[in-house]
Structure formats: structure tokens, C-alpha cells
Design an enzyme around this catalytic site. Structure first.
Site, mmCIF file in Angstrom:
data_model
loop_
_atom_site.group_PDB
_atom_site.id
_atom_site.type_symbol
_atom_site.label_atom_id
_atom_site.label_comp_id
_atom_site.label_asym_id
_atom_site.label_seq_id
_atom_site.Cartn_x
_atom_site.Cartn_y
_atom_site.Cartn_z
ATOM 1 N N GLY A 153 0.857 -1.189 0.000
ATOM 2 C CA GLY A 153 0.000 0.000 0.000
ATOM 3 C C GLY A 153 0.892 1.238 0.000
ATOM 4 O O GLY A 153 2.046 1.190 -0.429
ATOM 5 N N ARG A 154 0.360 2.333 0.522
ATOM 6 C CA ARG A 154 1.112 3.593 0.470
ATOM 7 C C ARG A 154 2.442 3.485 1.210
ATOM 8 O O ARG A 154 3.474 3.917 0.718
ATOM 9 C CB ARG A 154 0.307 4.725 1.102
ATOM 10 C CG ARG A 154 -1.021 4.995 0.446
ATOM 11 C CD ARG A 154 -1.775 6.022 1.275
ATOM 12 N NE ARG A 154 -3.131 6.202 0.839
ATOM 13 C CZ ARG A 154 -4.148 5.438 1.232
ATOM 14 N NH1 ARG A 154 -3.965 4.447 2.076
ATOM 15 N NH2 ARG A 154 -5.373 5.661 0.786
ATOM 16 N N ILE A 155 2.386 2.893 2.425
ATOM 17 C CA ILE A 155 3.611 2.865 3.232
ATOM 18 C C ILE A 155 4.603 1.848 2.642
ATOM 19 O O ILE A 155 5.805 2.111 2.574
ATOM 20 C CB ILE A 155 3.292 2.587 4.719
ATOM 21 C CG1 ILE A 155 2.342 3.670 5.255
ATOM 22 C CG2 ILE A 155 4.570 2.538 5.559
ATOM 23 C CD1 ILE A 155 1.791 3.424 6.651
ATOM 24 N N ARG A 175 -2.178 -8.135 -1.711
ATOM 25 C CA ARG A 175 -3.437 -8.762 -2.138
ATOM 26 C C ARG A 175 -3.639 -8.564 -3.637
ATOM 27 O O ARG A 175 -3.982 -9.459 -4.363
ATOM 28 C CB ARG A 175 -4.624 -8.126 -1.399
ATOM 29 C CG ARG A 175 -5.031 -8.915 -0.189
ATOM 30 C CD ARG A 175 -6.061 -8.159 0.577
ATOM 31 N NE ARG A 175 -5.636 -6.771 0.794
ATOM 32 C CZ ARG A 175 -6.261 -5.911 1.566
ATOM 33 N NH1 ARG A 175 -7.344 -6.257 2.180
ATOM 34 N NH2 ARG A 175 -5.813 -4.681 1.738
ATOM 35 N N ALA A 236 3.919 -2.330 11.092
ATOM 36 C CA ALA A 236 2.499 -2.440 10.721
ATOM 37 C C ALA A 236 1.652 -2.598 11.983
ATOM 38 O O ALA A 236 1.255 -1.595 12.600
ATOM 39 C CB ALA A 236 2.321 -3.601 9.752
ATOM 40 N N ARG A 237 1.424 -3.838 12.397
ATOM 41 C CA ARG A 237 0.719 -4.105 13.650
ATOM 42 C C ARG A 237 1.371 -5.321 14.298
ATOM 43 O O ARG A 237 1.712 -6.293 13.610
ATOM 44 C CB ARG A 237 -0.766 -4.393 13.393
ATOM 45 C CG ARG A 237 -1.590 -3.140 13.126
ATOM 46 C CD ARG A 237 -1.723 -2.252 14.372
ATOM 47 N NE ARG A 237 -2.518 -1.068 14.136
ATOM 48 C CZ ARG A 237 -2.036 0.134 13.816
ATOM 49 N NH1 ARG A 237 -0.730 0.315 13.667
ATOM 50 N NH2 ARG A 237 -2.856 1.152 13.660
ATOM 51 N N GLU A 266 0.256 -4.327 23.028
ATOM 52 C CA GLU A 266 0.766 -3.022 23.467
ATOM 53 C C GLU A 266 -0.003 -2.522 24.674
ATOM 54 O O GLU A 266 -1.223 -2.702 24.709
ATOM 55 C CB GLU A 266 0.645 -2.016 22.318
ATOM 56 C CG GLU A 266 1.632 -2.334 21.226
ATOM 57 C CD GLU A 266 1.569 -1.368 20.048
ATOM 58 O OE1 GLU A 266 1.046 -0.253 20.211
ATOM 59 O OE2 GLU A 266 2.054 -1.748 18.980
ATOM 60 N N HIS A 284 6.183 2.230 19.345
ATOM 61 C CA HIS A 284 5.131 2.610 18.381
ATOM 62 C C HIS A 284 5.199 4.102 18.021
ATOM 63 O O HIS A 284 4.288 4.864 18.323
ATOM 64 C CB HIS A 284 3.738 2.243 18.917
ATOM 65 C CG HIS A 284 2.733 2.072 17.813
ATOM 66 N ND1 HIS A 284 1.642 1.237 17.894
ATOM 67 C CD2 HIS A 284 2.652 2.651 16.581
ATOM 68 C CE1 HIS A 284 0.947 1.302 16.776
ATOM 69 N NE2 HIS A 284 1.538 2.161 15.956
ATOM 70 N N ILE A 285 6.284 4.460 17.373
ATOM 71 C CA ILE A 285 6.487 5.873 17.013
ATOM 72 C C ILE A 285 6.518 6.088 15.497
ATOM 73 O O ILE A 285 7.015 7.108 15.023
ATOM 74 C CB ILE A 285 7.784 6.440 17.651
ATOM 75 C CG1 ILE A 285 9.016 5.611 17.247
ATOM 76 C CG2 ILE A 285 7.653 6.554 19.152
ATOM 77 C CD1 ILE A 285 10.344 6.282 17.572
ATOM 78 N N GLY A 286 5.989 5.126 14.737
ATOM 79 C CA GLY A 286 6.071 5.214 13.270
ATOM 80 C C GLY A 286 5.657 6.568 12.711
ATOM 81 O O GLY A 286 6.331 7.131 11.849
HETATM 82 C C1 DGY Z 1 -1.274 4.146 12.442
HETATM 83 O O1 DGY Z 1 -1.673 5.255 12.071
HETATM 84 O O2 DGY Z 1 -1.921 3.124 12.205
HETATM 85 C C2 DGY Z 1 0.003 4.146 13.166
HETATM 86 O O3 DGY Z 1 0.311 2.908 13.666
HETATM 87 C C3 DGY Z 1 -0.036 5.211 14.234
HETATM 88 O O4 DGY Z 1 1.218 5.691 14.463
#
Ligand code: DGY
Length: 327
Positions: A153-155, A175, A236-237, A266, A284-286
């Protein structure tokens, strides 16, 4: 109209809302408990939630006046989207505005793990730097390495652009396959088999959403089939990786390292990850840059404003789904 913002946010989002509505802002972490949301949500027309807030079916049902949940995140796995659809409550998120910051963070993790920056820095701080030597913290270079991106996707694409700048070979699984022009632009090759991608990558970077299909996508078996020395990056997660399995793969040196920004439960971090070798762990500082978080707050607020002011769905800046049930 009344808007509940679950906690203080950077940027102008809260001001934008306060100029128009009666706004309540919770305390940090206050609405991480479902019970707190349940007892509060009843009188609000809109909820601006954070990813740590469990916006469950029960919460949505309790929100008798609730018309929109706008999540201060691109991911929305904290929201029961199916229940929201059934109840005719719109869900919005904050895509696009955090793409570059999150890709930067993933790439920073990659560089940090590949060059063992955490161990090298802490040795120096602990007084262990005794001068240059030929074997000091030998890492892995990125040039020419094969990176496998799961979730284009975008990221994922923004990460691929960075990898391209480092002359890496880019493979991906998604996908849906990208358009040929996009593949060409990114110099990225599609791999239809996720297992093949995992087995052949020197670096694996995860950029897929958390869904029932992606939960524990990286499990013990797949970790055991990764190249020895491979690096895994997850911005991601957390639940996309089976954390105990990853911790064992690192401790047993089945793989070369991991860079994680997200965790299964988390804010808990699996204790075996804390002691694992070459494992760089971020809280979690993405998306945590001032610019990005300000844009996220403005976007989350403007989705609420558009909806409460009666604009049609397509005018809502970041809508997760098209309405399935008319108001
Ligand atoms: C999101 O936007 O899903 C990120 O994990 C938050 O930093």
C-alpha cells in the site's frame, strides 16, 4: 453537537472541532478501557479515537447519537468496522498524511538493525569503546540485498522508494498486484507466493493491515524458513508476528535481527524480545513527527466536520468504507 476526543492531540484538530462543537477531551489513556468508553459515549455525536481505544460493537451500540468515529491512525483494527457499518456509523482514518514518516521509521529500524546501532551505541555509553578494531560490530550492508515487502500500500511503496535509493532488489507480495507502471517506477517484482517471498528475502518488511488473515502471518514455521541472517522489520501491527516465535528465532540465531515498532499486546513487550540479540525495539512511534501528527489531527477533525455538517460520504476526507445503511 458534541464531540468526544479521547485524548489531547498535537496540531489544530481539537481547535477546529472546538470552533464548531462542544468538545470533551479525555486524559491520556483514559479511554483505553472499554468500560470508560461505554459509560461516556452515550451523549456524543462524534468520536475522535486513538488506536489504543477499543471501539467495540458494545461501544458503538452504546453511542446512541454516534454518527462518526474518526480514528487518529491509518490502521483501524481497534474499531469494529462491521458493527459500525451495520449501525450506520461512519468510520474515518488518517491515510496518506503519515506515509512518509512511517516509511522513514521502518527504514531507520532497518539501518539500525543492519548496522547493529543499538549494541554499538550502548557499548560506547557503557564505557566499552576501546578504539577501532577490525571486528568491531560487523553488520550487514543493504546495497544489493533482496528486500521482501509484504503489503504494498502507500507505506509499503514509500518503503520501496527508500530501498531503491539504497540500490536494493525489491520484491513484494500484496493482495492485488500493482499496475505495471507502478512496478516499473519502483523497480519492484511481484511474488505471488508469500512463502517464496519470505524464504528468499534478506530483509522482510511488513506493511500490511491487521486482519484475521494477517494475524500471525509470520509464525514459527515461516520464521524457520527465513534465510539465516535475515532481518525482519515490523511497523504495521504487532499481531502480524507471533512474538514468542520471533523471540525464539532471534535467541536461537535462526535469523539475523529484528526491528519492531509495534507489539502484540501493546504496551506490553514480550520479555523474550527485550533480551533477544540484535533486536531494535521502538515504542510505536512510526508516525511520530510533529508535521505528521499535526496533519493527522487536522484530517481526523475534518472528517468529523464534513460528516456532521451534512456533506455526502465522498466529501469526507478519509472514509474507511462507503455507507451500507442509509441514515
Ligand atoms: C497508524 O496510524 O496506524 C500508526 O500505527 C499510528 O502511528
Amino acid at each position: 453537537m458534541r464531540v468526544l476526543v479521547t485524548e489531547p492531540l498535537p496540531g489544530k484538530g481539537i481547535d477546529l472541532l472546538s470552533n464548531r462543537y462542544e468538545v470533551t477531551v479525555g486524559q491520556r489513556g483514559e479511554f483505553d478501557r472499554e468500560s470508560r468508553l461505554l459509560e461516556t459515549i452515550g451523549s456524543y455525536d462524534a468520536l475522535l479515537s486513538c488506536l489504543s481505544n477499543p471501539v467495540s460493537r458494545k461501544v458503538l451500540e452504546a453511542g446512541q447519537n454516534l454518527r462518526i468515529v474518526s480514528n487518529f491512525a491509518v490502521g483501524y483494527n481497534n474499531i469494529d468496522v462491521e458493527a459500525a457499518k451495520e449501525l450506520g456509523i461512519l468510520v474515518a482514518n488518517t491515510p496518506d498524511v503519515l506515509t512518509e514518516a512511517t516509511a522513514d521509521c521502518a527504514f531507520a529500524l532497518l539501518l539500525g538493525v543492519a548496522r547493529r546501532l543499538r549494541d554499538a551505541e550502548s557499548q560506547l555509553r557503557n564505557g566499552g569503546f576501546d578504539g577501532w578494531h577490525p571486528f568491531g560490530f560487523l553488520g550487514t550492508e543493504l546495497y544489493g540485498k533482496r528486500v521482501g515487502i509484504i503489503g504494498m500500500g502507500r507505506i509499503g511503496r514509500a518503503f520501496a522508494r527508500r530501498a531503491r535509493g539504497f540500490s536494493m532488489q525489491i520484491y513484494y507480495h500484496n493482495r492485488n498486484r500493482l499496475d505495471p507502471q507502478d512496478e516499473q517506477q519502483l523497480d519492484a517484482q511481484y511474488t505471488s507466493s508469500i512463502d517464496e517471498l519470505i524464504e528468499s528475502s534478506d530483509i522482510l518488511s511488513l506493511h500490511c493491515p491487521l486482519t484475521p488473515d494477517t494475524k500471525h502471518l509470520i509464525n514459527r514455521d515461516r520464521l524457520s524458513r527465513m534465510k539465516s541472517g535475515a532481518i525482519i522489520i515490523n511497523t504495521a501491527r504487532g499481531p502480524v508476528i507471533d512474538e514468542p516465535a520471533l523471540a525464539s528465532a532471534l535467541h536461537e540465531k535462526q535469523i539475523g535481527g529484528a526491528g519492531l515498532d509495534v507489539y502484540e499486546k501493546e504496551p506490553e513487550v514480550h520479555p523474550d524480545l527485550l533480551t533477544a540479540p540484535n533486536c531494535l525495539l521502538l515504542p510505536h512511534i512510526g508516525s511520530a513527527t510533529t508535521e505528521t501528527r499535526s496533519r493527522m489531527s487536522a484530517l481526523a477533525a475534518s472528517s468529523i466536520i464534513s460528516h456532521l455538517s451534512g456533506k455526502p460520504d465522498h466529501a469526507i476526507p478519509a472514509l474507511v468504507f462507503q455507507r451500507s445503511k442509509p441514515e
